[in-house]
Design a protein around this motif. Structure first.
Motif, PDB file in Angstrom:
ATOM      1  N   GLY A 119     -13.701 -14.296  10.038  1.00 57.61           N
ATOM      2  CA  GLY A 119     -14.029 -12.919  10.365  1.00 57.61           C
ATOM      3  C   GLY A 119     -15.410 -12.581   9.841  1.00 57.61           C
ATOM      4  N   THR A 120     -15.910 -11.481  10.323  1.00 58.28           N
ATOM      5  CA  THR A 120     -17.239 -11.041   9.903  1.00 58.28           C
ATOM      6  C   THR A 120     -17.125 -10.127   8.685  1.00 58.28           C
ATOM      7  N   ASP A 121     -18.241  -9.892   8.029  1.00 61.10           N
ATOM      8  CA  ASP A 121     -18.265  -8.958   6.911  1.00 61.10           C
ATOM      9  C   ASP A 121     -17.880  -7.556   7.373  1.00 61.10           C
ATOM     10  N   GLU A 122     -18.286  -7.199   8.569  1.00 63.97           N
ATOM     11  CA  GLU A 122     -17.966  -5.885   9.105  1.00 63.97           C
ATOM     12  C   GLU A 122     -16.458  -5.736   9.315  1.00 63.97           C
ATOM     13  N   GLN A 123     -15.812  -6.795   9.814  1.00 60.05           N
ATOM     14  CA  GLN A 123     -14.362  -6.754  10.003  1.00 60.05           C
ATOM     15  C   GLN A 123     -13.647  -6.641   8.654  1.00 60.05           C
ATOM     16  N   ALA A 124     -14.135  -7.340   7.664  1.00 60.26           N
ATOM     17  CA  ALA A 124     -13.539  -7.276   6.328  1.00 60.26           C
ATOM     18  C   ALA A 124     -13.688  -5.872   5.749  1.00 60.26           C
ATOM     19  N   ALA A 125     -14.844  -5.270   5.920  1.00 60.16           N
ATOM     20  CA  ALA A 125     -15.077  -3.915   5.417  1.00 60.16           C
ATOM     21  C   ALA A 125     -14.164  -2.910   6.118  1.00 60.16           C
ATOM     22  N   ALA A 126     -13.996  -3.064   7.423  1.00 56.17           N
ATOM     23  CA  ALA A 126     -13.122  -2.165   8.174  1.00 56.17           C
ATOM     24  C   ALA A 126     -11.673  -2.318   7.719  1.00 56.17           C
ATOM     25  N   LEU A 127     -11.242  -3.532   7.493  1.00 57.40           N
ATOM     26  CA  LEU A 127      -9.885  -3.775   7.016  1.00 57.40           C
ATOM     27  C   LEU A 127      -9.688  -3.164   5.626  1.00 57.40           C
ATOM     28  N   ALA A 128     -10.660  -3.342   4.748  1.00 56.12           N
ATOM     29  CA  ALA A 128     -10.573  -2.770   3.404  1.00 56.12           C
ATOM     30  C   ALA A 128     -10.475  -1.248   3.479  1.00 56.12           C
ATOM     31  N   GLN A 129     -11.251  -0.639   4.353  1.00 59.98           N
ATOM     32  CA  GLN A 129     -11.208   0.822   4.519  1.00 59.98           C
ATOM     33  C   GLN A 129      -9.835   1.261   4.999  1.00 59.98           C
ATOM     34  N   ASP A 130      -9.250   0.537   5.956  1.00 60.49           N
ATOM     35  CA  ASP A 130      -7.916   0.865   6.463  1.00 60.49           C
ATOM     36  C   ASP A 130      -6.867   0.759   5.367  1.00 60.49           C
ATOM     37  N   VAL A 131      -6.930  -0.299   4.591  1.00 64.15           N
ATOM     38  CA  VAL A 131      -5.968  -0.501   3.512  1.00 64.15           C
ATOM     39  C   VAL A 131      -6.095   0.601   2.475  1.00 64.15           C
ATOM     40  N   ASN A 132      -7.312   0.917   2.083  1.00 63.90           N
ATOM     41  CA  ASN A 132      -7.531   1.974   1.089  1.00 63.90           C
ATOM     42  C   ASN A 132      -7.059   3.331   1.596  1.00 63.90           C
ATOM     43  N   SER A 133      -7.331   3.638   2.847  1.00 59.93           N
ATOM     44  CA  SER A 133      -6.913   4.917   3.422  1.00 59.93           C
ATOM     45  C   SER A 133      -5.396   5.014   3.445  1.00 59.93           C
ATOM     46  N   ASP A 134      -4.746   3.950   3.871  1.00 63.17           N
ATOM     47  CA  ASP A 134      -3.285   3.923   3.940  1.00 63.17           C
ATOM     48  C   ASP A 134      -2.687   4.087   2.547  1.00 63.17           C
ATOM     49  N   TRP A 135      -3.260   3.385   1.568  1.00 65.74           N
ATOM     50  CA  TRP A 135      -2.762   3.478   0.202  1.00 65.74           C
ATOM     51  C   TRP A 135      -2.876   4.912  -0.298  1.00 65.74           C
ATOM     52  N   TRP A 136      -4.000   5.545  -0.058  1.00 66.20           N
ATOM     53  CA  TRP A 136      -4.214   6.905  -0.545  1.00 66.20           C
ATOM     54  C   TRP A 136      -3.221   7.867   0.097  1.00 66.20           C
ATOM     55  N   ILE A 137      -2.976   7.712   1.374  1.00 67.79           N
ATOM     56  CA  ILE A 137      -2.018   8.576   2.062  1.00 67.79           C
ATOM     57  C   ILE A 137      -0.635   8.445   1.418  1.00 67.79           C
ATOM     58  N   LYS A 138      -0.247   7.226   1.090  1.00 65.81           N
ATOM     59  CA  LYS A 138       1.085   6.988   0.514  1.00 65.81           C
ATOM     60  C   LYS A 138       1.172   7.383  -0.956  1.00 65.81           C
ATOM     61  N   ASN A 139       0.072   7.426  -1.686  1.00 64.34           N
ATOM     62  CA  ASN A 139       0.130   7.613  -3.128  1.00 64.34           C
ATOM     63  C   ASN A 139      -0.560   8.857  -3.673  1.00 64.34           C
ATOM     64  N   LYS A 140      -1.224   9.637  -2.824  1.00 63.88           N
ATOM     65  CA  LYS A 140      -2.019  10.747  -3.335  1.00 63.88           C
ATOM     66  C   LYS A 140      -1.190  11.772  -4.087  1.00 63.88           C
ATOM     67  N   GLN A 141       0.068  11.973  -3.701  1.00 62.97           N
ATOM     68  CA  GLN A 141       0.906  12.959  -4.394  1.00 62.97           C
ATOM     69  C   GLN A 141       1.101  12.609  -5.863  1.00 62.97           C
ATOM     70  N   ARG A 142       1.102  11.323  -6.175  1.00 62.82           N
ATOM     71  CA  ARG A 142       1.263  10.899  -7.562  1.00 62.82           C
ATOM     72  C   ARG A 142       0.093  11.346  -8.430  1.00 62.82           C
ATOM     73  N   PHE A 143      -1.080  11.480  -7.828  1.00 59.37           N
ATOM     74  CA  PHE A 143      -2.282  11.807  -8.586  1.00 59.37           C
ATOM     75  C   PHE A 143      -2.664  13.280  -8.518  1.00 59.37           C
ATOM     76  N   LEU A 144      -2.173  13.983  -7.506  1.00 56.43           N
ATOM     77  CA  LEU A 144      -2.584  15.362  -7.311  1.00 56.43           C
ATOM     78  C   LEU A 144      -1.585  16.379  -7.868  1.00 56.43           C
ATOM     79  N   GLN A 145      -0.498  15.935  -8.421  1.00 56.57           N
ATOM     80  CA  GLN A 145       0.507  16.870  -8.943  1.00 56.57           C
ATOM     81  C   GLN A 145       0.084  17.444 -10.263  1.00 56.57           C
TER      82      GLN A 145
END
Length: 68
Positions: free
Chosen positions: A42-68
């Protein structure tokens, strides 16, 4: 610790008393990840896009733990 090579495999023997099971689990996960990625290209751009997707998904699932 003993590391053997047999055909196309490594055999690692580690005394149970020498390594905590959680540490070993983390190590094995890293090795599995490397194994899965070894055959992928894969390209560096594909890796960066995948990392962004993973981070976004993680934040959506876990943000309540940090914002309470």
């Amino acid at each position: 610790m003993e590391i053997l090579q047999q055909d196309d495999q490594y055999i690692i023997k580690i005394p149970v008393a020498d390594v905590d099971a959680r540490v070993l689990d983390k190590l094995l996960r890293q090795i599995r990840l490397q194994s899965m990625l070894a055959g992928r290209q894969g390209t560096d751009e594909q890796a960066a896009a995948l990392a962004q997707d993973v981070n976004s998904d993680w934040w959506i699932k876990n943000k309540q733990r940090f914002l309470q």
